[in-house]
Design an enzyme around this catalytic site. Structure first.
Site, PDB file in Angstrom:
ATOM      1  N   CYS A  44     -80.555  -7.064  11.129  1.00  0.00           N
ATOM      2  CA  CYS A  44     -80.083  -8.215  10.382  1.00  0.00           C
ATOM      3  C   CYS A  44     -80.784  -8.319   9.038  1.00  0.00           C
ATOM      4  O   CYS A  44     -81.865  -7.777   8.836  1.00  0.00           O
ATOM      5  CB  CYS A  44     -80.346  -9.480  11.185  1.00  0.00           C
ATOM      6  SG  CYS A  44     -80.035  -9.326  12.957  1.00  0.00           S
TER       7      CYS A  44
ATOM      8  N   ARG B 162     -77.560  -2.772   6.363  1.00  0.00           N
ATOM      9  CA  ARG B 162     -78.403  -2.884   7.550  1.00  0.00           C
ATOM     10  C   ARG B 162     -77.576  -3.010   8.825  1.00  0.00           C
ATOM     11  O   ARG B 162     -78.104  -2.883   9.928  1.00  0.00           O
ATOM     12  CB  ARG B 162     -79.334  -4.092   7.413  1.00  0.00           C
ATOM     13  CG  ARG B 162     -80.328  -3.965   6.265  1.00  0.00           C
ATOM     14  CD  ARG B 162     -81.078  -5.248   6.038  1.00  0.00           C
ATOM     15  NE  ARG B 162     -82.030  -5.533   7.096  1.00  0.00           N
ATOM     16  CZ  ARG B 162     -83.319  -5.201   7.061  1.00  0.00           C
ATOM     17  NH1 ARG B 162     -83.790  -4.553   6.025  1.00  0.00           N
ATOM     18  NH2 ARG B 162     -84.127  -5.517   8.053  1.00  0.00           N
TER      19      ARG B 162
ATOM     20  N   TRP C 174     -76.753  -8.995  13.318  1.00  0.00           N
ATOM     21  CA  TRP C 174     -76.293  -7.976  14.271  1.00  0.00           C
ATOM     22  C   TRP C 174     -76.615  -8.501  15.658  1.00  0.00           C
ATOM     23  O   TRP C 174     -77.776  -8.737  15.986  1.00  0.00           O
ATOM     24  CB  TRP C 174     -77.000  -6.649  14.009  1.00  0.00           C
ATOM     25  CG  TRP C 174     -76.474  -5.500  14.805  1.00  0.00           C
ATOM     26  CD1 TRP C 174     -75.255  -4.903  14.701  1.00  0.00           C
ATOM     27  CD2 TRP C 174     -77.166  -4.780  15.833  1.00  0.00           C
ATOM     28  NE1 TRP C 174     -75.139  -3.861  15.596  1.00  0.00           N
ATOM     29  CE2 TRP C 174     -76.305  -3.769  16.304  1.00  0.00           C
ATOM     30  CE3 TRP C 174     -78.436  -4.897  16.403  1.00  0.00           C
ATOM     31  CZ2 TRP C 174     -76.671  -2.870  17.305  1.00  0.00           C
ATOM     32  CZ3 TRP C 174     -78.797  -4.007  17.413  1.00  0.00           C
ATOM     33  CH2 TRP C 174     -77.917  -3.013  17.849  1.00  0.00           C
TER      34      TRP C 174
ATOM     35  N   ASN D  48     -84.592 -12.542  12.055  1.00  0.00           N
ATOM     36  CA  ASN D  48     -84.401 -11.151  12.474  1.00  0.00           C
ATOM     37  C   ASN D  48     -85.314 -10.883  13.657  1.00  0.00           C
ATOM     38  O   ASN D  48     -86.452 -11.357  13.684  1.00  0.00           O
ATOM     39  CB  ASN D  48     -84.771 -10.175  11.360  1.00  0.00           C
ATOM     40  CG  ASN D  48     -83.783 -10.176  10.227  1.00  0.00           C
ATOM     41  OD1 ASN D  48     -82.739 -10.819  10.294  1.00  0.00           O
ATOM     42  ND2 ASN D  48     -84.110  -9.454   9.170  1.00  0.00           N
ATOM     43  N   GLY D  49     -84.847 -10.092  14.600  1.00  0.00           N
ATOM     44  CA  GLY D  49     -85.705  -9.703  15.714  1.00  0.00           C
ATOM     45  C   GLY D  49     -85.286 -10.339  17.025  1.00  0.00           C
ATOM     46  O   GLY D  49     -84.175 -10.841  17.176  1.00  0.00           O
TER      47      GLY D  49
ATOM     48  N   GLU E 243     -77.431  16.905  16.165  1.00  0.00           N
ATOM     49  CA  GLU E 243     -77.226  15.984  15.048  1.00  0.00           C
ATOM     50  C   GLU E 243     -75.758  15.921  14.655  1.00  0.00           C
ATOM     51  O   GLU E 243     -75.230  14.842  14.343  1.00  0.00           O
ATOM     52  CB  GLU E 243     -78.085  16.428  13.860  1.00  0.00           C
ATOM     53  CG  GLU E 243     -77.780  15.744  12.541  1.00  0.00           C
ATOM     54  CD  GLU E 243     -78.029  14.245  12.536  1.00  0.00           C
ATOM     55  OE1 GLU E 243     -77.651  13.592  11.542  1.00  0.00           O
ATOM     56  OE2 GLU E 243     -78.589  13.706  13.512  1.00  0.00           O
TER      57      GLU E 243
ATOM     58  N   LYS F 278     -73.501  12.511  14.612  1.00  0.00           N
ATOM     59  CA  LYS F 278     -72.753  12.036  13.442  1.00  0.00           C
ATOM     60  C   LYS F 278     -71.307  11.741  13.811  1.00  0.00           C
ATOM     61  O   LYS F 278     -70.733  10.732  13.407  1.00  0.00           O
ATOM     62  CB  LYS F 278     -72.796  13.074  12.321  1.00  0.00           C
ATOM     63  CG  LYS F 278     -74.082  13.116  11.548  1.00  0.00           C
ATOM     64  CD  LYS F 278     -74.230  11.881  10.677  1.00  0.00           C
ATOM     65  CE  LYS F 278     -75.693  11.631  10.377  1.00  0.00           C
ATOM     66  NZ  LYS F 278     -76.478  11.110  11.497  1.00  0.00           N
TER      67      LYS F 278
ATOM     68  N   GLU G  72     -71.106   8.597  15.917  1.00  0.00           N
ATOM     69  CA  GLU G  72     -71.465   7.390  15.176  1.00  0.00           C
ATOM     70  C   GLU G  72     -70.307   6.833  14.359  1.00  0.00           C
ATOM     71  O   GLU G  72     -70.072   5.626  14.345  1.00  0.00           O
ATOM     72  CB  GLU G  72     -72.633   7.680  14.228  1.00  0.00           C
ATOM     73  CG  GLU G  72     -73.983   7.783  14.895  1.00  0.00           C
ATOM     74  CD  GLU G  72     -75.076   8.059  13.866  1.00  0.00           C
ATOM     75  OE1 GLU G  72     -76.079   7.339  13.880  1.00  0.00           O
ATOM     76  OE2 GLU G  72     -74.921   8.986  13.051  1.00  0.00           O
TER      77      GLU G  72
ATOM     78  N   HIS H  67     -74.489  26.620  32.275  1.00  0.00           N
ATOM     79  CA  HIS H  67     -75.156  25.760  33.246  1.00  0.00           C
ATOM     80  C   HIS H  67     -74.493  24.386  33.337  1.00  0.00           C
ATOM     81  O   HIS H  67     -75.140  23.403  33.720  1.00  0.00           O
ATOM     82  CB  HIS H  67     -76.631  25.615  32.887  1.00  0.00           C
ATOM     83  CG  HIS H  67     -77.401  26.886  32.979  1.00  0.00           C
ATOM     84  ND1 HIS H  67     -77.957  27.350  34.154  1.00  0.00           N
ATOM     85  CD2 HIS H  67     -77.669  27.831  32.037  1.00  0.00           C
ATOM     86  CE1 HIS H  67     -78.556  28.506  33.931  1.00  0.00           C
ATOM     87  NE2 HIS H  67     -78.399  28.821  32.657  1.00  0.00           N
TER      88      HIS H  67
ATOM     89  N   LYS I  50     -78.566  -0.079  10.504  1.00  0.00           N
ATOM     90  CA  LYS I  50     -79.290   0.924   9.734  1.00  0.00           C
ATOM     91  C   LYS I  50     -80.739   1.023  10.164  1.00  0.00           C
ATOM     92  O   LYS I  50     -81.285   2.098  10.305  1.00  0.00           O
ATOM     93  CB  LYS I  50     -79.204   0.582   8.235  1.00  0.00           C
ATOM     94  CG  LYS I  50     -79.859   1.619   7.331  1.00  0.00           C
ATOM     95  CD  LYS I  50     -79.152   2.956   7.404  1.00  0.00           C
ATOM     96  CE  LYS I  50     -79.714   3.963   6.444  1.00  0.00           C
ATOM     97  NZ  LYS I  50     -79.146   5.304   6.663  1.00  0.00           N
TER      98      LYS I  50
END
Length: 613
Positions: free
Chosen positions: A2, A27, A75, A99-100, A485, A489, A492, A508, A608
């Protein structure tokens, strides 16, 4: 996470609150709101679920104005992303943004329910009621500060707070514990922000609150107190102008812009470590002396998300170049396995923001265990940067897109340079090898620029892959983390299910997923493991899998017609190949997401900077 902005100004500050909130969109958020103290001394607020455009519309339909105000992009953690749960929250004369996470909000709420009616599902509302209960009908700045300080003593968790009180038009209260908060110092105006970018439109003078600090600001100054209540001074910092870095320019999305900024971002970062003329690597600042590289016996790397995959690549470099053992851990799991720490080891933390809560907690665990600590961060004034023995900076510039691109390759550059420096200090590198590795690193920005010319063919390929429901990414050696990665991506920003695997693990389990509907992205430059990779590729083709091969010219020749599509990267030294192969997987994810029409820069459910555990 946030975003917070608070302003004590000399005119109607509602437009300024909105401008700052736009800068904080990077963010990640799912609702937003503002509150101001009106001409009558009372606080009025407007909130909206969804994007800032909804808040803007609410303000146009029902305007508010004032010279003192706070704003927030939320958020959702506790409570759904609704207008009712959006910040700011109020209780009697108290209005605040947060925030938090308040970890003990449930027992506090149970205690306060006898005197207050709770209207939201959030932990934040509990803080507003707690401060209001401390006021108990009292008025005045001193009473407000006393009630705020008492409330902070009862909170458990990670938070940043900005608070307004009815009738106190020249007072704003703020506090940080685990989540960053800065004071912006103006001329006749003052600001609070969740980061320097929030206050950048108004001032370049910033004071970073330290852990457990709280503050009281007026238009003409500020007071800062530590957790004991003692008045303290924190240094004022002049921050660089950030205006141009948050404009898209001619690009469609910030992510696209940041992908194409990688030649410059890697060049700046490499320049901080490498003398281009002598091709000698030296760690910036006091890092060489602070860390005593020759005495390091092992390296413990800790990070989250994309930064963790940067560590996974660096594990190969550190062990092969410096010949010392390396362990890598996901930050959120690290402390809970109670790792045995070596006092002679180096604990290395990688974080784009320098505020990642799990990584910060791991850092403090390692410091308590007597390890030397260093951090690779993009924000040199961040909490992690301030708490380590040595900062190893990345100079990627502001990254707005939630899905990391240029910060990732900049982290790889810093890690690569550190591996060279460590190898030299340990005596495991010959002068000739050091010159080769440094020379390869020096050429990287140019080679990335060349790789970016693959943009158009990758855009065309994306149109063929956009309907896939599942995608596999495979790689060997230092390309295995690039495969992971690449899968991250794609997940996301396109919301397509994707997984990255070590190619040797194909038989496997993952090979069971291969069919003609599942694209397989194979990251395999022509290195010493290429022959083994080709064997895996043929196993996929034999099961009608559609292979997209990311390789160089020699790899393309060796693969022949086996792959359905070949993305041919420039020929490079194997040392820097992960930074090169990262570019096509970024572009592929980006163009698939664009084809799907998703919110590329702010994908759903993501933030973010993750500043809570």
């Amino acid at each position: 996470m946030c975003g917070i902005i608070g302003i004590l100004g000399d005119r109607n500050i509602v437009p300024d609150l909105l401008e700052s909130l736009r800068r904080l969109e990077y963010r990640g958020y799912d609702s937003a709101g503002v509150a101001v103290i009106g001409a009558d001394g009372e606080i009025d607020r407007r909130r909206a679920a969804g994007k800032l455009a909804n808040l803007d519309a609410a303000l146009k339909a029902d305007p508010i104005s004032g010279r003192s105000g706070i704003g927030h992009t939320r958020w959702a953690t506790h409570g759904a992303a609704t207008e009712g749960n959006a910040h700011p929250h109020s209780s009697g004369p108290v209005t605040l943004v947060h925030n938090g996470i308040i970890e003990n909000f449930r027992p506090l709420r149970a205690e306060l329910e006898a005197d207050f009616t709770f209207e939201t599902d959030t932990d934040t509302e509990t803080v507003a009621h707690l401060i209001a209960s401390g006021l108990k009908g009292q008025t005045g700045a001193d009473a407000a500060k006393s009630a705020f300080s008492a409330a902070l003593d009862r909170l458990v968790g990670a938070f940043a707070l900005a608070v307004l009180v009815d009738g106190e038009e020249d007072l704003m209260l703020g506090a940080r514990r685990g989540s960053p908060l800065v004071i912006g110092v103006g001329d006749g105006s003052m600001y609070l922000g969740s980061d320097a970018l929030a206050v950048a439109p108004f001032t370049d003078r910033v004071v970073y609150l330290e852990e457990d600090d709280w503050c009281a600001i007026t238009r003409n100054g500020y007071e800062i107190f530590d957790k004991t209540g003692a008045s303290v001074r924190r240094p004022e910092t002049i921050v660089q102008a950030m205006g141009s870095s948050v404009e898209k320019g001619n690009y469609r999305h910030f992510m696209q812009k940041e992908i194409f900024e990688q030649p410059e971002a890697t060049a700046r970062t490499i320049g901080a470590y490498l003398d281009g003329l002598t091709r000698e690597v030296s760690l910036p600042g006091n890092a060489t002396e602070a860390l005593d590289l020759a005495a390091i016996t092992n390296v413990q790397m800790v990070a989250c998300g994309t930064a963790y995959y940067a560590c996974a690549v660096a594990e190969y470099w550190f062990e092969q170049i410096a010949r010392i053992p390396v362990s890598i851990d996901i930050a959120s799991e690290f402390r809970y396995r109670e790792p045995v720490l070596s006092p002679g080891g180096l604990a290395l933390f990688v974080s784009q923001s320098g505020e990642t809560a799990d990584t910060l907690a791991a850092l403090r665990y390692c410091k308590d265990g007597g390890m030397k600590t260093a951090a690779i961060v993009n924000v040199p004034t961040s909490t992690i940067a301030r708490e380590v023995d040595a900062v190893l900076p990345t100079l990627a510039g502001t990254e707005v897109g939630v899905a990391s691109t240029k910060a990732f390759t900049a982290q790889l550059c810093a890690l690569a340079a550190t591996a060279i420096a460590l190898g030299r200090a340990k005596g495991t590198l010959t002068a000739e090898d050091e010159q080769r590795l440094s020379g390869a690193l020096n050429e990287l920005p140019r080679l990335i620029a060349s790789t970016l010319q693959l943009d158009r063919p990758i855009e065309k390929l994306a149109r063929e892959l956009v309907k896939a429901r599942d995608v596999l990414y495979l790689g060997r050696g230092q390309q295995f983390p690039i495969a992971m990665e690449g899968a991250l991506k794609l997940k996301e920003i396109s919301y397509i299910h994707a997984e990255g695997y070590a190619a040797g693990e194909l038989k496997h389990g993952p090979i069971a997923l291969v069919d003609d509907e599942t694209p397989v992205i194979f990251v395999a430059p022509h290195d010493r493991l290429f022959e083994k990779s080709i064997s895996n590729l043929e196993e996929v083709v034999a099961r009608r899998g559609r292979v997209v091969l990311v390789t160089d010219a020699a790899g393309a020749d060796a693969a022949g017609d086996s792959a359905a599509h070949v993305i041919q990267t420039p020929d490079v030294d194997p040392f820097i190949s992960p930074m090169i192969t990262a570019i096509p997987v970024q572009l592929l994810a980006y163009h698939i997401a664009v084809e799907k029409g998703t919110d590329v820069d702010q994908p759903r459910n993501l933030a973010k900077s993750v500043t809570v555990e």
